[in-house]
Design an enzyme around this catalytic site. Structure first.
Site, PDB file in Angstrom:
ATOM      1  N   SER A  83      31.861  53.252  39.812  1.00  0.00           N
ATOM      2  CA  SER A  83      30.752  53.112  40.757  1.00  0.00           C
ATOM      3  C   SER A  83      30.764  54.259  41.769  1.00  0.00           C
ATOM      4  O   SER A  83      30.680  55.425  41.384  1.00  0.00           O
ATOM      5  CB  SER A  83      30.805  51.737  41.429  1.00  0.00           C
ATOM      6  OG  SER A  83      29.667  51.510  42.226  1.00  0.00           O
ATOM      7  N   HIS A 105      23.877  47.846  41.245  1.00  0.00           N
ATOM      8  CA  HIS A 105      23.792  48.227  39.825  1.00  0.00           C
ATOM      9  C   HIS A 105      22.852  47.323  39.025  1.00  0.00           C
ATOM     10  O   HIS A 105      23.090  47.026  37.859  1.00  0.00           O
ATOM     11  CB  HIS A 105      25.186  48.270  39.191  1.00  0.00           C
ATOM     12  CG  HIS A 105      26.116  49.199  39.911  1.00  0.00           C
ATOM     13  ND1 HIS A 105      25.907  50.560  39.934  1.00  0.00           N
ATOM     14  CD2 HIS A 105      27.213  48.967  40.675  1.00  0.00           C
ATOM     15  CE1 HIS A 105      26.859  51.121  40.661  1.00  0.00           C
ATOM     16  NE2 HIS A 105      27.648  50.181  41.131  1.00  0.00           N
TER      17      HIS A 105
END
Length: 306
Positions: free
Chosen positions: A89, A192
Site C-alpha cells: 500500500s 483500496h
C-alpha cells in the site's frame, strides 16, 4: 535474491522514529522531509500518541519518512540496496523513493497529497475495513461479495481484508465464513476500493508535476505482483492503487518464483516478515526497526559476517 520491503498503514507505533534520531544527519533529513510533506515528522514520530498517528494524514507521511531514513542508513550511499523492492500500500511510495523512481522530497509531496485525499474520501461517508482470517479462500471472497464489500487487501492465502460500507462490515462480522474470524480494523475508511475514487482523481491531477526515473532494481507491484522496471509505469500504478486492491499474496508468489532467499522489512517492521514467515518458509528475515538492526540486515545482504 534479497527483497527490501516497506510496510503499509497500521504498522506505525508511538515513538518508533526516536532511535533513528541518534544517527548523524537524521534529524536534518527528517526536517527536510517534514518540509516537503508539511508534517512535523520528528514530533509525531517521537512524541505523538497512538490515536494521533492513526490519522491517515499523519500516518502515511510518517511511514514513508521512516522507511526512507532506515533504507538510506542501510544503503550507506549505495543505490542498489537489494535485488528487488516492494511495498505494501503506502509502502509503495517508500519503495519509489528508495529505488530512484522519485526523489525523497517528491515522494513526500506525493504521500502528503495521497494521505489528505484519502482522509477526505474516507470522511465523505461511513466506511470501514475488517480482516478475514482463515476459512476457504473462495468461500471468504463469496461472503465478502454477498455483503456488497470488496476484497481490498489480499494479504495471504489465509488473510483477506474486506472493505466497504460500515454497516456491511458489521454484518460480515456477524456472518463470518466457516472456519474464519472477522476482525474489524481501526482505520478511517474503505481504502483500496471505489470509495477512494476522489482520492485517485486528486493523484491523477498531481502526478504530472513529478518526473519519474526508472528504478535501479526491479519493483514488485501490488497490482497482481507484476514486476515493474519503468518509473512511469510504477507512478501510474501508484496513482491507481488507492482505489484498487493490494495483492500482497501475489507479490509473495512473485518473490518465490524469482528465487527469494531473504527479506528485509524497513521500520516499522514486522507485519510483512510475519506474513513471509508463514508463506515463504525457510528464507532469511530481518526486521530493521532500529539502527541496532543494521548489522543483521547488512549480513543478510552480503551473506558475510560483519
Amino acid at each position: 535474491m534479497i527483497v527490501l520491503v516497506s510496510p503499509g498503514q497500521g504498522a506505525q507505533k508511538p515513538g518508533f522514529l526516536a532511535p533513528w534520531l541518534d544517527l548523524p544527519g537524521v534529524a536534518d533529513r527528517l526536517g527536510a522531509l517534514s518540509e516537503a510533506a508539511q508534517v512535523d515528522l520528528v514530533r509525531h514520530g517521537t512524541e505523538s500518541d497512538a490515536d494521533t498517528i492513526r490519522d491517515t494524514a499523519i500516518a502515511q507521511p510518517l511511514l514513508v519518512a521512516a522507511g526512507i531514513v532506515a533504507g538510506e542508513a542501510l544503503a550507506d550511499g549505495r543505490s542498489d540496496i537489494a535485488d528487488a523492492m516492494a511495498g505494501h500500500s503506502v509502502g509503495e511510495v517508500t519503495t519509489a523513493a528508495l529505488s530512484g523512481v522519485l526523489s525523497a522530497e517528491d515522494a513526500m509531496r506525493l504521500v502528503a497529497v495521497r494521505a489528505n485525499a484519502m482522509a477526505e474520501a474516507a470522511a465523505a461517508e461511513p466506511t470501514s475495513m475488517a480482516a478475514v482470517v482463515g476459512g476457504d479462500r473462495a468461500e471468504v471472497l463469496a461472503a465478502i461479495e454477498r455483503h456488497d464489500l470488496a476484497p481490498a487487501n489480499l494479504n495471504s492465502p489465509a488473510q483477506v481484508v474486506a472493505a466497504g460500507a460500515a454497516d456491511a462490515v458489521t454484518a460480515l462480522a456477524a456472518d463470518a465464513p466457516a472456519r474464519a474470524r472477522v476482525i474489524p480494523l481501526q482505520v478511517a475508511g474503505a481504502f483500496h476500493t471505489a470509495y477512494m475514487a476522489s482520492a485517485r482523481t486528486r493523484l491523477e491531477e498531481f502526478a504530472p508535476q513529478l518526473t519519474p526515473a526508472d528504478p535501479v532494481v526491479p519493483l514488485v507491484s501490488n497490482a497482481g505482483g507484476r514486476v515493474v522496471t519503468s518509473g512511469r509505469e510504477y507512478l501510474d500504478l501508484l496513482v491507481g492503487q488507492v482505489s484498487s486492491p493490494v495483492d500482497w499474496a501475489a507479490c509473495m508468489e512473485t518473490f518465490r518464483d524469482r528465487g527469494i532467499t531473504g527479506m528485509i522489512e524497513l521500520a516499522p517492521a514486522g507485519t510483512l516478515t510475519g506474513l513471509a514467515k508463514r508463506e515463504l518458509k525457510g528464507i532469511g528475515l530481518v526486521n530493521l526497526n532500529t539502527p541496532a538492526d543494521l548489522d543483521a540486515a547488512r549480513t543478510l545482504l552480503t551473506g558475510q559476517e560483519n
